[in-house]
Design a protein around this motif. Structure first.
Motif, PDB file in Angstrom:
ATOM      1  N   MET A  50       0.854  -1.184   0.000  1.00 52.18           N
ATOM      2  CA  MET A  50       0.000   0.000   0.000  1.00 52.18           C
ATOM      3  C   MET A  50       0.893   1.239   0.000  1.00 52.18           C
ATOM      4  SD  MET A  50      -3.005   1.335   0.031  1.00 52.18           S
ATOM      5  CE  MET A  50      -3.934  -0.189   0.244  1.00 52.18           C
ATOM      6  N   ASN A  51       0.866   2.016  -1.115  1.00 55.07           N
ATOM      7  CA  ASN A  51       1.730   3.189  -1.174  1.00 55.07           C
ATOM      8  C   ASN A  51       1.035   4.417  -0.592  1.00 55.07           C
ATOM      9  OD1 ASN A  51       0.090   4.423  -3.195  1.00 55.07           O
ATOM     10  ND2 ASN A  51       1.141   3.247  -4.784  1.00 55.07           N
ATOM     11  N   HIS A  52       1.811   5.505  -0.528  1.00 54.86           N
ATOM     12  CA  HIS A  52       1.359   6.744   0.096  1.00 54.86           C
ATOM     13  C   HIS A  52       0.095   7.291  -0.587  1.00 54.86           C
ATOM     14  CE1 HIS A  52       2.524  10.072   2.789  1.00 54.86           C
ATOM     15  NE2 HIS A  52       1.905  10.838   1.910  1.00 54.86           N
ATOM     16  N   THR A  53       0.106   7.306  -1.903  1.00 58.88           N
ATOM     17  CA  THR A  53      -1.017   7.864  -2.663  1.00 58.88           C
ATOM     18  C   THR A  53      -2.302   7.083  -2.424  1.00 58.88           C
ATOM     19  OG1 THR A  53       0.514   8.632  -4.374  1.00 58.88           O
ATOM     20  CG2 THR A  53      -1.812   8.487  -4.968  1.00 58.88           C
ATOM     21  N   GLU A  54      -2.206   5.760  -2.370  1.00 52.89           N
ATOM     22  CA  GLU A  54      -3.385   4.924  -2.134  1.00 52.89           C
ATOM     23  C   GLU A  54      -3.975   5.163  -0.749  1.00 52.89           C
ATOM     24  OE1 GLU A  54      -2.903   0.827  -4.575  1.00 52.89           O
ATOM     25  OE2 GLU A  54      -1.321   1.235  -3.139  1.00 52.89           O
ATOM     26  N   LEU A  55      -3.093   5.341   0.236  1.00 49.48           N
ATOM     27  CA  LEU A  55      -3.564   5.627   1.586  1.00 49.48           C
ATOM     28  C   LEU A  55      -4.375   6.919   1.613  1.00 49.48           C
ATOM     29  CD1 LEU A  55      -0.791   4.866   4.256  1.00 49.48           C
ATOM     30  CD2 LEU A  55      -3.192   4.253   4.370  1.00 49.48           C
ATOM     31  N   VAL A  56      -3.804   7.969   1.026  1.00 49.52           N
ATOM     32  CA  VAL A  56      -4.480   9.271   0.974  1.00 49.52           C
ATOM     33  C   VAL A  56      -5.835   9.137   0.287  1.00 49.52           C
ATOM     34  CG1 VAL A  56      -4.395  11.571  -0.071  1.00 49.52           C
ATOM     35  CG2 VAL A  56      -2.379  10.652   1.102  1.00 49.52           C
ATOM     36  N   HIS A  57      -5.845   8.458  -0.851  1.00 48.33           N
ATOM     37  CA  HIS A  57      -7.080   8.319  -1.636  1.00 48.33           C
ATOM     38  C   HIS A  57      -8.156   7.579  -0.856  1.00 48.33           C
ATOM     39  CE1 HIS A  57      -9.672   7.831  -5.103  1.00 48.33           C
ATOM     40  NE2 HIS A  57      -9.715   6.531  -4.885  1.00 48.33           N
ATOM     41  N   ASN A  58      -7.791   6.482  -0.201  1.00 49.37           N
ATOM     42  CA  ASN A  58      -8.776   5.682   0.519  1.00 49.37           C
ATOM     43  C   ASN A  58      -9.342   6.412   1.722  1.00 49.37           C
ATOM     44  OD1 ASN A  58      -9.097   2.681  -0.487  1.00 49.37           O
ATOM     45  ND2 ASN A  58      -6.958   3.208  -0.808  1.00 49.37           N
ATOM     46  N   ILE A  59      -8.519   7.146   2.444  1.00 46.49           N
ATOM     47  CA  ILE A  59      -9.021   7.935   3.571  1.00 46.49           C
ATOM     48  C   ILE A  59      -9.997   8.992   3.068  1.00 46.49           C
ATOM     49  CG2 ILE A  59      -8.380   9.599   5.373  1.00 46.49           C
ATOM     50  CD1 ILE A  59      -5.668   8.105   5.562  1.00 46.49           C
ATOM     51  N   ALA A  60      -9.618   9.665   1.980  1.00 46.79           N
ATOM     52  CA  ALA A  60     -10.468  10.720   1.423  1.00 46.79           C
ATOM     53  C   ALA A  60     -11.816  10.166   0.955  1.00 46.79           C
ATOM     54  CB  ALA A  60      -9.740  11.410   0.269  1.00 46.79           C
ATOM     55  N   ILE A  61     -11.807   9.001   0.326  1.00 46.02           N
ATOM     56  CA  ILE A  61     -13.042   8.406  -0.190  1.00 46.02           C
ATOM     57  C   ILE A  61     -14.008   8.097   0.953  1.00 46.02           C
ATOM     58  CG2 ILE A  61     -13.993   6.322  -1.251  1.00 46.02           C
ATOM     59  CD1 ILE A  61     -12.906   8.309  -3.252  1.00 46.02           C
ATOM     60  N   VAL A  62     -13.498   7.514   2.039  1.00 47.15           N
ATOM     61  CA  VAL A  62     -14.363   7.156   3.165  1.00 47.15           C
ATOM     62  C   VAL A  62     -14.965   8.399   3.811  1.00 47.15           C
ATOM     63  CG1 VAL A  62     -14.425   6.135   5.467  1.00 47.15           C
ATOM     64  CG2 VAL A  62     -13.213   4.971   3.621  1.00 47.15           C
ATOM     65  N   LEU A  63     -14.113   9.392   4.109  1.00 49.98           N
ATOM     66  CA  LEU A  63     -14.623  10.601   4.751  1.00 49.98           C
ATOM     67  C   LEU A  63     -15.606  11.351   3.838  1.00 49.98           C
ATOM     68  CD1 LEU A  63     -11.480  12.031   6.603  1.00 49.98           C
ATOM     69  CD2 LEU A  63     -13.532  11.024   7.614  1.00 49.98           C
ATOM     70  N   ALA A  64     -15.281  11.402   2.548  1.00 44.72           N
ATOM     71  CA  ALA A  64     -16.160  12.117   1.611  1.00 44.72           C
ATOM     72  C   ALA A  64     -17.521  11.448   1.506  1.00 44.72           C
ATOM     73  CB  ALA A  64     -15.497  12.189   0.240  1.00 44.72           C
ATOM     74  N   SER A  65     -17.565  10.138   1.631  1.00 44.93           N
ATOM     75  CA  SER A  65     -18.840   9.424   1.508  1.00 44.93           C
ATOM     76  C   SER A  65     -19.651   9.453   2.801  1.00 44.93           C
ATOM     77  CB  SER A  65     -18.591   7.971   1.095  1.00 44.93           C
ATOM     78  OG  SER A  65     -17.874   7.282   2.103  1.00 44.93           O
ATOM     79  N   GLU A  66     -18.989   9.674   3.929  1.00 46.67           N
ATOM     80  CA  GLU A  66     -19.676   9.599   5.219  1.00 46.67           C
ATOM     81  C   GLU A  66     -20.035  10.958   5.814  1.00 46.67           C
ATOM     82  OE1 GLU A  66     -20.704   6.976   6.759  1.00 46.67           O
ATOM     83  OE2 GLU A  66     -19.734   5.355   5.648  1.00 46.67           O
ATOM     84  N   VAL A  67     -19.327  12.023   5.405  1.00 48.49           N
ATOM     85  CA  VAL A  67     -19.472  13.324   6.060  1.00 48.49           C
ATOM     86  C   VAL A  67     -20.091  14.339   5.104  1.00 48.49           C
ATOM     87  CG1 VAL A  67     -18.256  15.169   7.284  1.00 48.49           C
ATOM     88  CG2 VAL A  67     -17.457  12.800   7.491  1.00 48.49           C
ATOM     89  N   LYS A  68     -21.030  15.116   5.605  1.00 44.70           N
ATOM     90  CA  LYS A  68     -21.640  16.185   4.820  1.00 44.70           C
ATOM     91  C   LYS A  68     -20.631  17.326   4.609  1.00 44.70           C
ATOM     92  CE  LYS A  68     -25.756  14.280   4.799  1.00 44.70           C
ATOM     93  NZ  LYS A  68     -26.334  13.717   3.548  1.00 44.70           N
ATOM     94  N   SER A  69     -20.799  18.042   3.502  1.00 42.11           N
ATOM     95  CA  SER A  69     -19.861  19.112   3.154  1.00 42.11           C
ATOM     96  C   SER A  69     -19.742  20.147   4.260  1.00 42.11           C
ATOM     97  CB  SER A  69     -20.297  19.798   1.855  1.00 42.11           C
ATOM     98  OG  SER A  69     -20.263  18.903   0.775  1.00 42.11           O
ATOM     99  N   TYR A  70     -20.858  20.516   4.874  1.00 36.31           N
ATOM    100  CA  TYR A  70     -20.815  21.574   5.887  1.00 36.31           C
ATOM    101  C   TYR A  70     -20.198  21.093   7.208  1.00 36.31           C
ATOM    102  CZ  TYR A  70     -25.335  19.247   6.748  1.00 36.31           C
ATOM    103  OH  TYR A  70     -26.331  18.321   6.941  1.00 36.31           O
TER     104      TYR A  70
END
Length: 446
Positions: free
Chosen positions: A1-21
């Protein structure tokens, strides 16, 4: 698991679970820059990824672990399990597989409940996606394939659909407790409990009776091995030159920095989730030295560690450990870490006060085992009980014994070898073999 994949996966989970505001405040709670609120509305994933840029790998792994737990993310748990040979769970995947195998072979599953009601005691099936486009969620999916058509096996259900090997420890423990719940199970065969405990014990857990319901025992899974409390932070070891000088760089976060003589010691800078294996130490060394993992890298780190040890008993102890157990245990061999700094007296203390306030600053050897078990091994020379003029010193011996007691009260296990035991070199090899053989049996390291 490289650095870029880690960043991407964290971002995907938070973006799908948290409202923009809510996203700026959530990011701030994880120690990330809050920035302008308007950024989050322009694209949640990009907003998160911008805040993760420049973060080191250790920070990202820690953040991914926290996010996975907070949002019960199977995807992040699955990803994190590929990073560490042991995975991230206290109830390991090996133990989970053994328990599921035992449950399926024994027929202990839903009891008097229907399958859907039983599973809902552990999983929120109505919120889980379906693998079949005909159904809105996993409830309809499971009803169709496990009850109406019966074309899924229980093994496929638990492994492929419910991903039981990637759910949180808390969820897996809840599932296992439900298997033997008296409300729909009635009397449970004690031999079945014994079999579950055989596997749970390997990870420091036990299923035991905690109360009763209408005369039936109610079982709960408890932790049996506590080890050392607190989180692992620093591993400074194998100094082969002048003592490193250490300062507290961030007292709020309890972070340290080596300001002098760092070139003479090693600092393991990866997360230690559940003990440290020799194979993990070799991998770290290979990455650190930009070498491919192989026998040459293993020899290189072995020779570097040997250099930190005194000729005689210490080196022989280290050599015989690897001679007998490296091949026998393979990738399961715990790392025997030499010359580990435990306490540190600032240089100014000795310079100004001409005294040492902390008795044991360095351990001869340290083993980091699962369940936060830490084994300290001391090979005593005359410096442990004699003054500088080589006269026996009751004061020094008493200080050493007090330091041992303090370590044990913190949860460490301390094993001490007397220098006299190493006089007959013909017996040393057998002594080392017998000691570690018994130690590994005691802590179930196989």
């Amino acid at each position: 698991m490289n650095h870029t994949e880690l960043v991407h996966n964290i971002a995907i989970v938070l973006a799908s679970e948290v409202k923009s505001y809510d996203l700026p405040d959530i990011c701030s709670s994880y120690g990330l820059d809050k920035g302008e609120d308007s950024e989050a509305f322009e694209g949640k994933a990009r907003y998160i990824e911008r805040r993760l840029r420049g973060k080191n790998h250790l920070f990202l792994i820690d953040l991914a672990t926290r996010v996975a737990k907070d949002y019960n993310s199977i995807d992040l748990n699955r990803m994190l399990n590929t990073i560490s040979p042991r995975g991230i769970f206290k109830v390991s995947q090996i133990t989970r597989k053994n328990i599921i195998k035992e449950v399926l072979s024994s027929g202990y599953i839903e009891g008097d409940l229907n399958l859907i009601d039983f599973l809902k005691r552990t999983w929120d099936l109505d919120s889980m996606p379906s693998t079949d486009s005909r159904f809105p969620n996993a409830t309809g999916d499971i009803a169709q394939h496990m009850i109406a058509n019966d074309d899924w096996s229980y093994q496929e259900l638990f492994e492929d659909i419910l991903e039981i090997y990637n759910i949180t420890d808390e969820q897996f423990i809840r599932f296992t407790e439900q298997i033997v719940h008296p409300s729909f199970r009635g009397e449970v065969d004690p031999q079945f409990i014994e079999k579950l405990n055989y596997y749970l014990a390997k990870d420091g857990f036990k299923m035991q009776v905690t109360s009763q319901i209408s005369g039936y025992p109610l079982y709960a899974i408890i932790k049996t091995s506590t080890g050392v409390k607190g989180e692992f932070k620093n591993l400074i070891f194998a100094a082969d030159g002048p003592k490193p000088e250490i300062v507290i760089s961030d007292s709020i976060n309890n972070e340290i920095a080596i300001v002098k003589n760092q070139e003479f010691c090693l600092v393991y800078d990866l997360p230690i989730l559940d003990g440290l294996l020799w194979s993990e130490l070799v991998t770290w060394w290979g990455d650190k030295e930009s070498e491919e993992i192989g026998i040459d890298v293993e020899r290189a780190i072995y020779k570097r560690l040997i250099r930190s040890l005194d000729e005689g008993p210490e080196r022989n102890f280290f050599k015989f450990y690897f001679k007998h157990f490296r091949k026998q245990m393979g990738n399961k061999l715990p790392a025997l870490i030499p010359q580990v700094y435990l306490h540190y007296d600032p240089y100014v203390t000795k310079l100004v006060l001409n005294e040492t306030r902390l008795v044991r600053q360095r351990m001869d050897f340290l083993l980091l085992l699962p369940n936060k078990v830490r084994i300290v091994i001391e090979v005593d020379g005359k410096q442990h009980y004699s003054s500088e003029d080589n006269r026996p010193s009751p004061k020094k011996y008493a200080e050493m014994m007090k330091a041992d007691r303090d370590l044990r009260l913190q949860g460490y296990e301390v094993f001490r070898f007397g220098g006299f035991e190493f006089i007959n070199e013909n017996n040393v090899e057998k002594m080392v073999f017998d000691f570690f053989s018994k130690l590994f049996v005691r802590y179930e390291i196989f």
